[in-house]
Design a protein around this motif. Structure first.
Motif, PDB file in Angstrom:
ATOM      1  N   ASP A 288       4.413  -0.571  12.792  1.00 27.97           N
ATOM      2  CA  ASP A 288       5.231   0.246  12.088  1.00 27.97           C
ATOM      3  C   ASP A 288       4.356   1.019  10.835  1.00 27.97           C
ATOM      4  O   ASP A 288       3.630   1.978  11.033  1.00 27.97           O
ATOM      5  CB  ASP A 288       6.640  -0.395  11.252  1.00 27.97           C
ATOM      6  N   ARG A 289       4.202   0.355   9.607  1.00 32.90           N
ATOM      7  CA  ARG A 289       3.706   1.109   8.630  1.00 32.90           C
ATOM      8  C   ARG A 289       2.165   1.487   8.647  1.00 32.90           C
ATOM      9  O   ARG A 289       1.607   2.487   8.041  1.00 32.90           O
ATOM     10  CB  ARG A 289       3.630   0.150   7.456  1.00 32.90           C
ATOM     11  N   ASP A 290       1.439   0.688   9.234  1.00 33.09           N
ATOM     12  CA  ASP A 290      -0.046   0.718   9.269  1.00 33.09           C
ATOM     13  C   ASP A 290      -0.521   1.359  10.667  1.00 33.09           C
ATOM     14  O   ASP A 290      -1.899   1.297  11.037  1.00 33.09           O
ATOM     15  CB  ASP A 290      -0.904  -0.289   8.985  1.00 33.09           C
ATOM     16  N   SER A 291       0.425   1.848  11.550  1.00 31.68           N
ATOM     17  CA  SER A 291      -0.083   2.101  12.822  1.00 31.68           C
ATOM     18  C   SER A 291      -0.849   3.619  12.855  1.00 31.68           C
ATOM     19  O   SER A 291      -0.247   4.448  12.363  1.00 31.68           O
ATOM     20  CB  SER A 291       1.333   2.113  13.616  1.00 31.68           C
ATOM     21  N   HIS A 292      -1.684   3.541  13.956  1.00 33.21           N
ATOM     22  CA  HIS A 292      -2.472   4.847  14.150  1.00 33.21           C
ATOM     23  C   HIS A 292      -1.247   5.752  14.979  1.00 33.21           C
ATOM     24  O   HIS A 292      -1.506   7.066  15.097  1.00 33.21           O
ATOM     25  CB  HIS A 292      -3.577   4.659  15.019  1.00 33.21           C
ATOM     26  N   ILE A 293      -0.320   5.150  15.592  1.00 28.30           N
ATOM     27  CA  ILE A 293       0.362   5.793  16.344  1.00 28.30           C
ATOM     28  C   ILE A 293       1.946   5.593  16.113  1.00 28.30           C
ATOM     29  O   ILE A 293       2.125   4.283  15.749  1.00 28.30           O
ATOM     30  CB  ILE A 293       0.377   5.567  18.008  1.00 28.30           C
ATOM     31  N   GLY A 294       2.844   6.358  15.919  1.00 24.86           N
ATOM     32  CA  GLY A 294       4.320   6.039  15.556  1.00 24.86           C
ATOM     33  C   GLY A 294       4.535   5.201  14.186  1.00 24.86           C
ATOM     34  O   GLY A 294       5.307   4.619  14.080  1.00 24.86           O
ATOM     35  N   LYS A 295       3.636   5.814  13.253  1.00 23.33           N
ATOM     36  CA  LYS A 295       3.679   5.367  11.930  1.00 23.33           C
ATOM     37  C   LYS A 295       5.020   5.333  11.136  1.00 23.33           C
ATOM     38  O   LYS A 295       5.777   6.413  11.308  1.00 23.33           O
ATOM     39  CB  LYS A 295       2.963   5.887  11.017  1.00 23.33           C
ATOM     40  N   LEU A 296       5.720   4.360  10.678  1.00 21.69           N
ATOM     41  CA  LEU A 296       6.973   4.199  10.341  1.00 21.69           C
ATOM     42  C   LEU A 296       6.939   3.781   8.852  1.00 21.69           C
ATOM     43  O   LEU A 296       7.058   2.446   8.743  1.00 21.69           O
ATOM     44  CB  LEU A 296       7.965   3.442  11.335  1.00 21.69           C
ATOM     45  N   VAL A 297       7.235   4.574   7.695  1.00 19.31           N
ATOM     46  CA  VAL A 297       7.221   3.974   6.497  1.00 19.31           C
ATOM     47  C   VAL A 297       8.493   4.429   5.728  1.00 19.31           C
ATOM     48  O   VAL A 297       9.246   3.736   5.251  1.00 19.31           O
ATOM     49  CB  VAL A 297       6.023   4.532   5.615  1.00 19.31           C
ATOM     50  N   ARG A 298       8.453   5.826   5.587  1.00 13.71           N
ATOM     51  CA  ARG A 298       9.660   6.518   5.048  1.00 13.71           C
ATOM     52  C   ARG A 298      10.968   6.235   5.765  1.00 13.71           C
ATOM     53  O   ARG A 298      11.814   5.768   4.828  1.00 13.71           O
ATOM     54  CB  ARG A 298       9.412   7.935   4.834  1.00 13.71           C
ATOM     55  N   GLY A 299      11.009   6.241   6.896  1.00 17.83           N
ATOM     56  CA  GLY A 299      12.169   5.872   7.639  1.00 17.83           C
ATOM     57  C   GLY A 299      12.502   4.448   7.465  1.00 17.83           C
ATOM     58  O   GLY A 299      13.724   4.143   7.226  1.00 17.83           O
ATOM     59  N   LEU A 300      11.713   3.416   7.497  1.00 18.46           N
ATOM     60  CA  LEU A 300      12.246   1.988   6.923  1.00 18.46           C
ATOM     61  C   LEU A 300      12.727   1.936   5.461  1.00 18.46           C
ATOM     62  O   LEU A 300      13.726   1.313   5.357  1.00 18.46           O
ATOM     63  CB  LEU A 300      11.009   1.362   7.129  1.00 18.46           C
TER      64      LEU A 300
END
Length: 323
Positions: A288-300
């Motif tokens: 999620d947050r630190d991924s190089h693909i499909g980063k998910l921060v604001r959504g979480l």
């Protein structure tokens, strides 16, 4: 592989058995209940939240939402495969360090090239041929290529619970669309058969194209570069241009989908945003947050406040892949 289609056989008069669970690959969690509750409310004419069928638009991101996206986007794997083939036939196409690294399989060097390097790879692998020829080539690749970790065909790297959700929505009068950052012509080559979504319901990124007559045959040719990027703030623009209505159901998985979720759920009337959270390192991947693909921060961080539903892949899905 064709999408799961749920059908109800004709029943004798007077018999009213409970219908089969349309989301059978989902565990009986609050997430599943929230999705079913929303669909039932907007499709029930007696509900105060009823939405007419013509306005029941559902849009879904593709990479990481309907099919996998690790270890890199599948379209990039296709581009690298085709670049290597072209380089074997004509090494002179490797005009930069990034292209040479890509042909050699040096992904670290490719990553160091950033977006400019990625564009070089896409230009060599995706342009200079007709749309028809490109899509036929993608279809051939889909039929033969295998995922590096699972050894599955890429069109079997789709999420069984999401296939069921697409069918469920269609059965309840929704019109399902793909709105993704992936290439429009790339997705058209497989998405209709894989998801059961017609090609005219696919919105994606596009390269510049031109009309030409080649050897007496009228064709549309793909050129280098990007004419429209259907990602982030581009997704609402693509929705407005191609659909003309705000969706009332949106599925995504990364912050690249944030604006699409925001746009849909800011409209008048009921709307639901769902985010696929990749939490299952055993059956798929966890990131999620630190991924190089499909980063998910604001959504979480903002999902709860905005009323969006987080799909916890590990907890909410009884299975990940189709049989």
């Amino acid at each position: 592989m064709k999408r799961y289609v749920f059908a109800v056989a004709a029943l004798p008069f007077g018999s009213f058995p409970a219908l089969a669970d349309p989301l059978a690959s989902w565990n009986d969690t609050a997430t599943k209940a929230a999705i079913i509750d929303f669909v039932e409310r907007v499709s029930d004419p007696n509900s105060s939240d009823f939405v007419p069928e013509e306005a029941r638009i559902a849009t879904f991101d593709n990479d990481g939402t309907l099919w996998g996206e690790q270890p890199v986007y599948f379209q990039l794997i296709y581009a690298l495969d085709r670049l290597k083939e072209k380089a074997e036939a004509d090494p002179s196409i490797l005009t930069s360090d990034v292209l040479k690294a890509a042909a050699a399989g040096d992904m670290a060097a490719v990553a160091d090239g950033g977006e400019a390097g990625l564009m070089e790879i896409l230009n060599v692998s995706h342009s200079g041929l007709s749309v028809d020829a490109f899509q036929a080539d993608v279809a051939d690749w889909i039929a033969t290529a295998r995922h590096p970790d699972t050894n599955r065909p890429y069109n079997e790297m789709v999420y069984a619970p999401m296939l069921e959700l697409l069918d469920y929505l269609e059965a309840e009068g929704f019109q399902t669309w793909i709105v993704s950052g992936g290439g429009l012509h790339f997705m058209r080559a497989f998405a209709s058969e894989t998801y059961g979504i017609p090609i005219n319901r696919i919105v994606g990124s596009v390269t510049p194209t031109s009309y030409e007559v080649v050897d007496g045959v009228p064709v549309v040719m793909k050129g280098p570069g990007i004419a429209f990027q259907d990602d982030k703030a581009g997704k609402p623009v693509g929705i407005d241009s191609h659909i003309g209505r705000r969706p009332i159901f949106v599925g995504g998985n990364s912050d690249g989908d944030f604006q699409m979720l925001e746009y849909a759920t800011a409209g008048d009337g009921p709307a639901l945003g769902v985010i696929v959270h990749h939490t299952d390192a055993d059956r798929e991947y966890a990131y999620d947050r630190d991924s190089h693909i499909g980063k998910l921060v604001r959504g979480l961080d903002e999902a709860d406040a905005r009323g969006w539903v987080i799909i916890d892949m590990k907890e909410d899905w009884a299975k990940v892949w189709p049989e």
